[in-house]
Write a protein that holds these residues in place. Structure first.
Motif, PDB file in Angstrom:
ATOM      1  N   ASN A   1       0.937   4.076  -2.748  1.00  0.00           N
ATOM      2  CA  ASN A   1       0.580   5.487  -2.619  1.00  0.00           C
ATOM      3  C   ASN A   1       1.871   6.449  -3.041  1.00  0.00           C
TER       4      ASN A   1
ATOM      5  N   THR B   1      -6.083  -5.323  -2.058  1.00  0.00           N
ATOM      6  CA  THR B   1      -7.213  -5.068  -1.609  1.00  0.00           C
ATOM      7  C   THR B   1      -8.066  -3.999  -2.239  1.00  0.00           C
ATOM      8  N   LYS B   2      -9.146  -3.843  -1.835  1.00  0.00           N
ATOM      9  CA  LYS B   2      -9.861  -2.992  -2.795  1.00  0.00           C
ATOM     10  C   LYS B   2      -9.395  -1.412  -2.435  1.00  0.00           C
ATOM     11  N   ASP B   3      -8.750  -1.133  -1.311  1.00  0.00           N
ATOM     12  CA  ASP B   3      -8.357   0.094  -0.970  1.00  0.00           C
ATOM     13  C   ASP B   3      -7.084   0.017  -1.793  1.00  0.00           C
ATOM     14  N   GLN B   4      -6.368  -0.943  -2.060  1.00  0.00           N
ATOM     15  CA  GLN B   4      -5.000  -0.379  -2.831  1.00  0.00           C
ATOM     16  C   GLN B   4      -5.492  -0.070  -4.355  1.00  0.00           C
TER      17      GLN B   4
ATOM     18  N   THR C   1       0.783  -1.130   0.074  1.00  0.00           N
ATOM     19  CA  THR C   1      -0.107  -0.061   0.035  1.00  0.00           C
ATOM     20  C   THR C   1       0.832   1.207   0.093  1.00  0.00           C
TER      21      THR C   1
END
Length: 317
Positions: free
Chosen positions: A69, A86-89, A65
């Motif tokens: 970022n 992950t969905k956030d990634q 992550t």
């Protein structure tokens, strides 16, 4: 962004570097986290036992992550095996490009998790024609990346390179047939050394287990001294694997149990013999003895990695 899996990612990376006209950055999505010290390792040991948590896995996610970022804006971000993120990634990645693309080398039937978060992508590319039609994916064929001249000095008639899985029964069936017909052949089957206990089958003498992965970028060398490549599709596989395309680039004949190949423009019964593995194997001797027939150059070029890369770039310009 892709896992390091048999070195497929390295071949694709080189293809994008050579043919996309872009500056290319590569992130390995399954890179293992390395403990910084013994205390960290011990802490994870006790966390797994008493808390049911794998801190090493959590740290690997955090590290990936952080890497994502730190990325700047890109014209294209291509992800293979997006189910490993992950969905956030993926939401972070989506904010960094106008072209977030998923590349599927497996069907949704084989890896159902691939259907998760599919709506985040601008385009999804799949070699599986049924998945493409049912889900609105873009159909894209696999490719070859090595070009060779016809080699008539073949030590073996047939060669096969694969992994230990359900196809082992078909491997035994084919290589028993080759032995009975006195057809020179060789096969290497990759299996973890620690999983040898699972093997219950008795293999023909020409089939050998190996415990070191042959990278995708080097695998073609195994076929160079053979006239014919054996291709065994996975159960319910609906697209073509890399083997038929490698056969085009290496100018080798092909034996396959994937009847889908008969729909393709490079199919020629002089070069390709399709076997129904539900029946007894019966390949005429003429197929082993006859020469390779050159594929029309304009057709062969379609499946070269340069044009595979070009399709992805041109689709999203």
């Amino acid at each position: 962004i892709s896992p390091n899996y048999y070195g497929f990612n390295e071949v694709v990376l080189e293809g994008f570097i050579n043919y996309s006209g872009c500056e290319v950055q590569h992130i390995v999505s399954n890179e293992k986290y390395i403990y910084e010290n013994f205390g960290e390792k011990a802490g994870n040991f006790f966390a797994k036992i008493f808390l049911g948590k794998n801190l090493k896995s959590e740290k690997a996610v955090k590290k990936l992550t952080s890497t994502i970022n730190a990325l700047e804006q890109f014209d294209y971000i291509v992800i293979n095996r997006h189910d490993l993120l992950t969905k956030d990634q993926m939401l972070i990645l989506k904010s960094k490009t106008k072209n977030l693309l998923s590349l599927l080398w497996d069907s949704l039937e084989k890896i159902p998790q691939l259907e998760n978060n599919i709506d985040l992508f601008n385009k999804v590319y799949s070699f599986d024609g049924v998945d493409a039609e049912q889900h609105g994916f873009v159909k894209i064929n696999n490719f070859y990346f090595i070009k060779k001249a016809v080699n008539n000095l073949n030590t073996f008639k047939v060669s096969y390179l694969g992994t230990y899985d359900k196809r082992i029964k078909q491997v035994i069936k084919f290589f028993t047939f080759f032995k009975e017909q006195e057809i020179s052949s060789k096969a290497k089957i990759y299996i973890y050394h620690s999983e040898l206990y699972k093997v219950k089958e008795v293999l023909p003498a020409t089939v050998q287990f190996i415990h070191d992965i042959i990278p995708f970028s080097e695998a073609y060398k195994f076929y160079e001294d053979s006239k014919i490549i054996l291709d065994l599709a996975h159960e319910n596989q609906r697209g073509l694997s890399f083997r038929p395309y490698e056969a085009i680039g290496l100018k080798k004949k092909l034996i396959t149990n994937n009847s889908e190949i008969m729909k393709y423009d490079f199919y020629d019964p002089q070069n390709i013999f399709v076997v129904d593995t539900g029946k007894e194997i019966n390949i005429p001797v003429e197929f082993f003895e006859s020469d390779y027939k050159e594929v029309e150059q304009s057709i062969a070029d379609k499946y070269y990695i340069k044009n595979w890369v070009a399709k992805i770039i041109q689709d999203n310009e």
